[in-house]
Design a protein around this motif. Structure first.
Motif, PDB file in Angstrom:
ATOM      1  N   TRP A 106       0.804  -1.217   0.000  1.00 41.09           N
ATOM      2  CA  TRP A 106       0.000   0.000   0.000  1.00 41.09           C
ATOM      3  C   TRP A 106       0.840   1.270   0.000  1.00 41.09           C
ATOM      4  N   GLY A 107       2.144   1.127   0.091  1.00 41.19           N
ATOM      5  CA  GLY A 107       3.015   2.304   0.113  1.00 41.19           C
ATOM      6  C   GLY A 107       2.874   3.123   1.382  1.00 41.19           C
ATOM      7  N   ASP A 108       2.546   2.441   2.491  1.00 41.19           N
ATOM      8  CA  ASP A 108       2.346   3.144   3.763  1.00 41.19           C
ATOM      9  C   ASP A 108       3.599   3.892   4.220  1.00 41.19           C
ATOM     10  N   ILE A 109       3.379   4.989   4.912  1.00 40.57           N
ATOM     11  CA  ILE A 109       4.465   5.723   5.558  1.00 40.57           C
ATOM     12  C   ILE A 109       4.978   4.865   6.711  1.00 40.57           C
ATOM     13  N   GLU A 110       6.292   4.835   6.882  1.00 41.40           N
ATOM     14  CA  GLU A 110       6.918   4.034   7.926  1.00 41.40           C
ATOM     15  C   GLU A 110       7.520   4.935   8.999  1.00 41.40           C
ATOM     16  N   GLN A 111       7.515   4.440  10.237  1.00 38.99           N
ATOM     17  CA  GLN A 111       8.080   5.184  11.365  1.00 38.99           C
ATOM     18  C   GLN A 111       9.353   4.512  11.849  1.00 38.99           C
ATOM     19  N   TYR A 112      10.353   5.338  12.093  1.00 36.68           N
ATOM     20  CA  TYR A 112      11.617   4.883  12.653  1.00 36.68           C
ATOM     21  C   TYR A 112      11.900   5.694  13.903  1.00 36.68           C
ATOM     22  N   GLU A 113      12.547   5.066  14.830  1.00 35.97           N
ATOM     23  CA  GLU A 113      12.856   5.715  16.097  1.00 35.97           C
ATOM     24  C   GLU A 113      13.809   6.891  15.884  1.00 35.97           C
ATOM     25  N   LEU A 114      13.529   8.008  16.536  1.00 36.13           N
ATOM     26  CA  LEU A 114      14.457   9.130  16.600  1.00 36.13           C
ATOM     27  C   LEU A 114      15.280   8.944  17.862  1.00 36.13           C
ATOM     28  N   VAL A 115      16.588   8.849  17.708  1.00 35.18           N
ATOM     29  CA  VAL A 115      17.479   8.712  18.854  1.00 35.18           C
ATOM     30  C   VAL A 115      18.404   9.927  18.906  1.00 35.18           C
ATOM     31  N   GLU A 116      18.924  10.205  20.078  1.00 34.26           N
ATOM     32  CA  GLU A 116      19.844  11.333  20.222  1.00 34.26           C
ATOM     33  C   GLU A 116      21.212  10.950  19.689  1.00 34.26           C
ATOM     34  N   GLY A 117      21.862  11.885  19.018  1.00 32.45           N
ATOM     35  CA  GLY A 117      23.196  11.649  18.506  1.00 32.45           C
ATOM     36  C   GLY A 117      23.317  12.024  17.044  1.00 32.45           C
ATOM     37  N   ALA A 118      24.538  11.953  16.544  1.00 32.70           N
ATOM     38  CA  ALA A 118      24.817  12.349  15.166  1.00 32.70           C
ATOM     39  C   ALA A 118      24.032  11.509  14.169  1.00 32.70           C
ATOM     40  N   ASP A 119      23.920  10.218  14.418  1.00 35.04           N
ATOM     41  CA  ASP A 119      23.101   9.358  13.571  1.00 35.04           C
ATOM     42  C   ASP A 119      21.793   9.128  14.319  1.00 35.04           C
ATOM     43  N   CYS A 120      20.806   9.955  14.051  1.00 32.86           N
ATOM     44  CA  CYS A 120      19.580   9.946  14.856  1.00 32.86           C
ATOM     45  C   CYS A 120      18.555   8.920  14.398  1.00 32.86           C
ATOM     46  N   LEU A 121      18.878   8.126  13.374  1.00 35.51           N
ATOM     47  CA  LEU A 121      17.946   7.125  12.877  1.00 35.51           C
ATOM     48  C   LEU A 121      18.056   5.848  13.695  1.00 35.51           C
ATOM     49  N   GLY A 122      16.973   5.511  14.363  1.00 35.39           N
ATOM     50  CA  GLY A 122      16.941   4.299  15.169  1.00 35.39           C
ATOM     51  C   GLY A 122      16.233   3.172  14.438  1.00 35.39           C
ATOM     52  N   LYS A 123      15.715   2.256  15.209  1.00 34.27           N
ATOM     53  CA  LYS A 123      15.099   1.049  14.648  1.00 34.27           C
ATOM     54  C   LYS A 123      13.729   1.357  14.028  1.00 34.27           C
ATOM     55  N   TYR A 124      13.312   0.454  13.136  1.00 32.97           N
ATOM     56  CA  TYR A 124      11.988   0.510  12.537  1.00 32.97           C
ATOM     57  C   TYR A 124      10.949   0.289  13.640  1.00 32.97           C
TER      58      TYR A 124
END
Length: 129
Positions: A106-124
């Motif tokens: 369906w092409g749904d929007i996905e959420q990923y965790e925002l984490v603190e730090g230079a690489d702020c992309l966390g887990k799905y």
């Protein structure tokens, strides 16, 4: 904590954020459009500065604690910020698929965790509905 976004009367885009902290009114204005959410779990205001491709982490007195690049995921486009209690910060990053074969049927929007730090992309975390 309640934060307020205010539109610029000329551009009709949100460019100012305000909140109250320690009985003081805090207000931050930017020369471009912004989006922002309060991260309950870390007591910070998170400001999306899409034009600069940056995310700012602000402490409650209004000072910028640090800024990081908006992360990217191959085959996806960044969509924005969202409150999400499953995230360590209480905020998630939203992405939508923009290449064939990415995401669900369906092409749904996905959420990923925002984490603190230079690489702020966390887990799905999950899809966004």
């Amino acid at each position: 904590m309640k934060i307020y976004l205010r539109k610029n009367q000329t551009t009709n885009e949100y460019d100012t954020i305000s909140w109250e902290s320690s009985n003081k009114d805090i207000s931050l204005s930017f020369p471009f459009e912004i989006s922002a959410v309060y991260a309950d779990k870390i007591s910070k205001v998170i400001v999306e500065k899409y034009e600069l491709q940056k995310i700012g982490f602000y402490v409650l007195n209004g000072e910028l604690e640090f800024e990081t690049d908006i992360p990217s995921i191959k085959g996806y486009k960044f969509r924005g910020l969202n409150k999400n209690l499953s995230s360590k910060t209480g905020v998630s990053l939203l992405f939508y698929p923009d290449e064939p074969g990415k995401g669900n049927q369906w092409g749904d929007i996905e959420q990923y965790e925002l984490v603190e730090g230079a690489d702020c992309l966390g887990k799905y975390l999950d899809i966004y509905r």
